[in-house]
Design a protein around this motif. Sequence first.
Motif, PDB file in Angstrom:
ATOM      1  N   SER A 242       4.610 -14.450   6.743  1.00  0.00           N
ATOM      2  CA  SER A 242       4.838 -15.812   7.482  1.00  0.00           C
ATOM      3  C   SER A 242       4.469 -16.903   6.799  1.00  0.00           C
ATOM      4  O   SER A 242       3.722 -16.913   5.509  1.00  0.00           O
ATOM      5  CB  SER A 242       3.394 -15.441   8.489  1.00  0.00           C
ATOM      6  N   GLY A 243       4.804 -17.905   7.217  1.00  0.00           N
ATOM      7  CA  GLY A 243       4.769 -19.293   6.637  1.00  0.00           C
ATOM      8  C   GLY A 243       5.358 -20.463   7.440  1.00  0.00           C
ATOM      9  O   GLY A 243       6.007 -20.390   8.421  1.00  0.00           O
ATOM     10  N   PHE A 244       4.998 -21.784   7.092  1.00  0.00           N
ATOM     11  CA  PHE A 244       5.403 -22.819   7.712  1.00  0.00           C
ATOM     12  C   PHE A 244       5.527 -23.831   6.803  1.00  0.00           C
ATOM     13  O   PHE A 244       4.882 -24.021   5.945  1.00  0.00           O
ATOM     14  CB  PHE A 244       4.620 -23.132   9.088  1.00  0.00           C
ATOM     15  N   LYS A 245       6.421 -25.069   7.312  1.00  0.00           N
ATOM     16  CA  LYS A 245       6.523 -26.268   6.677  1.00  0.00           C
ATOM     17  C   LYS A 245       6.846 -27.358   7.290  1.00  0.00           C
ATOM     18  O   LYS A 245       7.470 -27.351   8.369  1.00  0.00           O
ATOM     19  CB  LYS A 245       7.461 -26.068   5.421  1.00  0.00           C
ATOM     20  N   GLU A 246       6.182 -28.650   7.152  1.00  0.00           N
ATOM     21  CA  GLU A 246       6.649 -29.759   7.895  1.00  0.00           C
ATOM     22  C   GLU A 246       7.498 -30.439   6.987  1.00  0.00           C
ATOM     23  O   GLU A 246       7.502 -30.615   5.844  1.00  0.00           O
ATOM     24  CB  GLU A 246       5.405 -30.678   8.033  1.00  0.00           C
TER      25      GLU A 246
ATOM     26  N   ALA B  14      -9.481  17.013  -1.070  1.00  0.00           N
ATOM     27  CA  ALA B  14      -9.020  15.935  -0.133  1.00  0.00           C
ATOM     28  C   ALA B  14      -9.443  14.751  -0.361  1.00  0.00           C
ATOM     29  O   ALA B  14     -10.568  14.375  -0.883  1.00  0.00           O
ATOM     30  CB  ALA B  14      -9.398  16.671   1.172  1.00  0.00           C
ATOM     31  N   ILE B  15      -8.589  13.753  -0.227  1.00  0.00           N
ATOM     32  CA  ILE B  15      -8.958  12.363  -0.273  1.00  0.00           C
ATOM     33  C   ILE B  15      -8.072  11.566   0.871  1.00  0.00           C
ATOM     34  O   ILE B  15      -7.125  11.800   1.052  1.00  0.00           O
ATOM     35  CB  ILE B  15      -8.412  11.663  -1.449  1.00  0.00           C
ATOM     36  N   LYS B  16      -9.272  10.594   1.524  1.00  0.00           N
ATOM     37  CA  LYS B  16      -8.693  10.070   2.852  1.00  0.00           C
ATOM     38  C   LYS B  16      -8.850   8.500   2.616  1.00  0.00           C
ATOM     39  O   LYS B  16     -10.155   8.104   2.086  1.00  0.00           O
ATOM     40  CB  LYS B  16      -9.171  10.629   4.150  1.00  0.00           C
ATOM     41  N   VAL B  17      -8.130   7.762   3.150  1.00  0.00           N
ATOM     42  CA  VAL B  17      -8.358   6.370   3.551  1.00  0.00           C
ATOM     43  C   VAL B  17      -8.783   6.268   4.806  1.00  0.00           C
ATOM     44  O   VAL B  17      -7.571   6.584   5.646  1.00  0.00           O
ATOM     45  CB  VAL B  17      -7.299   5.563   2.789  1.00  0.00           C
ATOM     46  N   LYS B  18     -10.052   5.744   5.140  1.00  0.00           N
ATOM     47  CA  LYS B  18     -10.077   5.515   6.743  1.00  0.00           C
ATOM     48  C   LYS B  18     -10.143   4.123   7.124  1.00  0.00           C
ATOM     49  O   LYS B  18     -10.479   3.296   6.327  1.00  0.00           O
ATOM     50  CB  LYS B  18     -11.358   6.142   6.924  1.00  0.00           C
ATOM     51  N   ASN B  19      -9.720   3.773   8.154  1.00  0.00           N
ATOM     52  CA  ASN B  19      -9.773   2.374   8.880  1.00  0.00           C
ATOM     53  C   ASN B  19      -8.795   1.479   8.375  1.00  0.00           C
ATOM     54  O   ASN B  19      -8.948   0.340   8.019  1.00  0.00           O
ATOM     55  CB  ASN B  19     -11.269   1.780   8.834  1.00  0.00           C
ATOM     56  N   ILE B  20      -7.444   2.022   7.884  1.00  0.00           N
ATOM     57  CA  ILE B  20      -6.426   1.315   7.478  1.00  0.00           C
ATOM     58  C   ILE B  20      -5.836   0.496   8.779  1.00  0.00           C
ATOM     59  O   ILE B  20      -5.885   0.938   9.764  1.00  0.00           O
ATOM     60  CB  ILE B  20      -5.238   2.025   6.902  1.00  0.00           C
ATOM     61  N   ARG B  21      -5.855  -1.161   8.703  1.00  0.00           N
ATOM     62  CA  ARG B  21      -5.644  -1.758  10.023  1.00  0.00           C
ATOM     63  C   ARG B  21      -4.259  -1.847  10.006  1.00  0.00           C
ATOM     64  O   ARG B  21      -3.474  -2.225   8.965  1.00  0.00           O
ATOM     65  CB  ARG B  21      -6.135  -3.154   9.757  1.00  0.00           C
ATOM     66  N   THR B  22      -3.430  -1.537  10.928  1.00  0.00           N
ATOM     67  CA  THR B  22      -2.027  -1.215  11.128  1.00  0.00           C
ATOM     68  C   THR B  22      -1.417  -2.184  12.066  1.00  0.00           C
ATOM     69  O   THR B  22      -0.182  -2.160  12.203  1.00  0.00           O
ATOM     70  CB  THR B  22      -1.470   0.199  11.672  1.00  0.00           C
ATOM     71  N   GLN B  23      -2.208  -3.125  12.831  1.00  0.00           N
ATOM     72  CA  GLN B  23      -1.445  -4.184  13.506  1.00  0.00           C
ATOM     73  C   GLN B  23      -2.013  -5.379  13.261  1.00  0.00           C
ATOM     74  O   GLN B  23      -3.360  -5.763  12.915  1.00  0.00           O
ATOM     75  CB  GLN B  23      -2.066  -3.821  14.799  1.00  0.00           C
ATOM     76  N   ALA B  24      -1.446  -6.538  13.491  1.00  0.00           N
ATOM     77  CA  ALA B  24      -1.791  -7.810  13.245  1.00  0.00           C
ATOM     78  C   ALA B  24      -0.912  -8.951  14.151  1.00  0.00           C
ATOM     79  O   ALA B  24       0.143  -8.466  14.193  1.00  0.00           O
ATOM     80  CB  ALA B  24      -1.604  -8.173  11.522  1.00  0.00           C
ATOM     81  N   ILE B  25      -1.383  -9.767  13.831  1.00  0.00           N
ATOM     82  CA  ILE B  25      -0.679 -11.236  14.668  1.00  0.00           C
ATOM     83  C   ILE B  25      -0.313 -11.972  13.222  1.00  0.00           C
ATOM     84  O   ILE B  25      -0.981 -12.379  12.534  1.00  0.00           O
ATOM     85  CB  ILE B  25      -1.559 -12.165  15.401  1.00  0.00           C
ATOM     86  N   ALA B  26       0.820 -12.171  12.917  1.00  0.00           N
ATOM     87  CA  ALA B  26       1.338 -12.712  11.931  1.00  0.00           C
ATOM     88  C   ALA B  26       0.768 -14.067  11.781  1.00  0.00           C
ATOM     89  O   ALA B  26       0.584 -14.395  10.411  1.00  0.00           O
ATOM     90  CB  ALA B  26       2.948 -12.672  12.017  1.00  0.00           C
ATOM     91  N   VAL B  27       0.804 -14.942  12.483  1.00  0.00           N
ATOM     92  CA  VAL B  27       0.151 -16.418  12.293  1.00  0.00           C
ATOM     93  C   VAL B  27      -1.264 -16.351  12.397  1.00  0.00           C
ATOM     94  O   VAL B  27      -2.001 -17.275  12.133  1.00  0.00           O
ATOM     95  CB  VAL B  27       0.580 -17.181  13.463  1.00  0.00           C
ATOM     96  N   LEU B  28      -1.886 -15.289  12.606  1.00  0.00           N
ATOM     97  CA  LEU B  28      -3.566 -15.003  12.356  1.00  0.00           C
ATOM     98  C   LEU B  28      -3.885 -13.808  11.783  1.00  0.00           C
ATOM     99  O   LEU B  28      -4.598 -12.845  12.158  1.00  0.00           O
ATOM    100  CB  LEU B  28      -4.140 -15.051  14.035  1.00  0.00           C
ATOM    101  N   PRO B  29      -3.331 -13.814  10.349  1.00  0.00           N
ATOM    102  CA  PRO B  29      -3.606 -12.406   9.667  1.00  0.00           C
ATOM    103  C   PRO B  29      -5.044 -11.987   9.618  1.00  0.00           C
ATOM    104  O   PRO B  29      -5.390 -10.567   9.593  1.00  0.00           O
ATOM    105  CB  PRO B  29      -3.009 -12.860   8.479  1.00  0.00           C
TER     106      PRO B  29
END
Length: 497
Positions: free
Chosen positions: A171-175, A307-322
Motif C-alpha cells: 500500500s502507498g500514496f502520493k500527492e 513439534a514447533i508451532k507459530v500461534k496467532n499469525i494474523r492473516t487478515q488486514a485492511i491495506a490502508v490501516l495495517p
Amino acid sequence: MRLKNILLGIVSACVSLTACMEETLIEEPHPGNASIVDVKVALAPSNVITKAGGVTTKAYATPEELNIQNCVLAIFEKEDSEGWKRVSSKYYSSLDETGKAAEENFSRLFTIVENVKLTLNKTYKMRVIANIDENNRSEYEACQTEEDFERIVEGEASDEYAFDAGKLLKSGFKEVKVDASTANTVIEIPLTLVAARINLDIKVKIGEVTFERTYYDMEAFESINLNMTKPYKPDELRDIFGGKAFTFQNWNEVKSNGVQVPTSGQLHYGDRPINMPSGSGVKGVCIPNFKAMRIDEYQGYVIELSAIKVKNIRTQAIAVLPLQENNFHCIEKGLSKDKELQRYTFYTYAKNVDSSLPLTIEYTGQVYKTTIQKQTPVTTAWFAFADTQNIWGSTGTKPIILDTGWSNSSTVFFTALEAGNWQEDSSIEVPKDDVTQTPVGTEYTQSFPIIPNDPVGPIANGHLYNVTATIKSLTITGELDVDIKEYGEKNVEDGFN
C-alpha cells in the motif's frame, strides 16, 4: 519449570515510506484540450525500511517480496484545504516492469500500461493498493471516499497459512501537483508491505551440566583384562600390565626402577590430589609410561523437539490501516523440526504489542537426562593402590591421604603422575565426547511470545524481524533475541543476507 524469556528487540515507531510527497509534473497540452496532460503511473515497492532503534546492520528484500501482480489506483482531486473528491478508482492487471526506480531506496519499478489523464493546476492524491484479492476488485472500484478503503479486508479467514512471498499486499500514496513548468511525466508511488517478515531461528542446546565423577579407562589403548570390581593382590595386578609394571614396598624401589618419586600433590585421582603419608612404607604397583584415558563424566538435560508451532499469525488486514486493535483472524502454523538449528521464514500482518493474541512460538519435545563423558588421553606414570577408602569413581577436589599397606587381595584405584612427564596425548584419534540419553517423564510443551521491547512496540508492517530462540533444557529455560534489520540500499538481485 517456567520458560524464561529474555526479550531483546529493536523496533521504533515506523516512519512510513508511504508518507506524502509532493511532485509536479506536466506533458505538452493535448491539441484538443490544453488543460489535460497524460502521465504515467509507476509503482515502486520499497527495498528499505526506516531505520529503527539505532540498528546499523542491513538486510534486503527478496525479488519475490518486491513483486507486483495487480493493483487498484484511486485518484482523488483536492477541492479545498481539507476535502478530496473522487476522480476514479480502477483495477489494473497489466503492468510492465521498467527497471530501477528513480528514488534511492526503491529497486524495482512497475508501470501501469495505460496513460492517466490529469488536469493542469490541480492537486491530486493517488492511492495504490497492490496484489489485492481479485474478489475485492469491485469493492475497490466502487470506493467514493478514502474512508471507503478502510472497510475492505484482505486476507483469508480460513485456518490455512496463505501468505505467498510473491503476492504480498502492498500500500502507498502520493500527492501530485500538476504544474505547467514540470516536464517529468512519470509519477512513482512508493509502496510498503502490509505484512511483517519473521525469520525464526530455533536452537536446542544441552542445558547446564553438573560434574558427576572422574575415572580412568586403563584398557582404552592396551589389550589387557582388568576388572575394576575384582580384588587383586599386587603381583596379580602387576602381571595384568605385563613387563612395564612393577610392585614396590617403598618409594626407594620406585626410584630404583627409574621412575620419579612423587611428592604430595603430584599424584592425582581426577581433580583430587594425593597427600603422601610420612615415612617410606607405601605399597603399590607402578605402570611407567602408560597410556590410558581419563574420563570426566557430567550430567545435564536436553529437549529433543517433536513439534514447533507459530500461534496467532494474523492473516487478515485492511491495506490502508495495517496496524489495528482488531487482529481479525489468527491461525497457527506447524513447522518442521530440527534437533539443533532450523530457520523458518513466515509472514504476519502487523500485531499490536498489547494484543490479547500475541505472536507465540510453541514447542513440544521429549526431555532427556544426558550423560556426557569428556575423554582425555593421558600418557604418564600410573600408580595403583589398595582402594580401602572407596576412591574409585569419587568426585570433588578433596585431597586423598594414602593408606600405606596393601594386605591380601583388595580392589584398587589408579592415580596419574602429573609432574614433568605429564602430557595430554593429542597424537591419536580419540572418540568425541560420548553422550547417552535417558527419557525423563512424558512430552514437554512450552511457549513464548515474540514481543519487541526495546522500546516496546508492535510487530509493524514492512519490517523484518530476526528472532533467535535458544532452548536450554536443564531448567527448561529459553533465551529469546528479537531484532529488526534495516533494508539496505543494495541491488535487490544480491538477495537477502
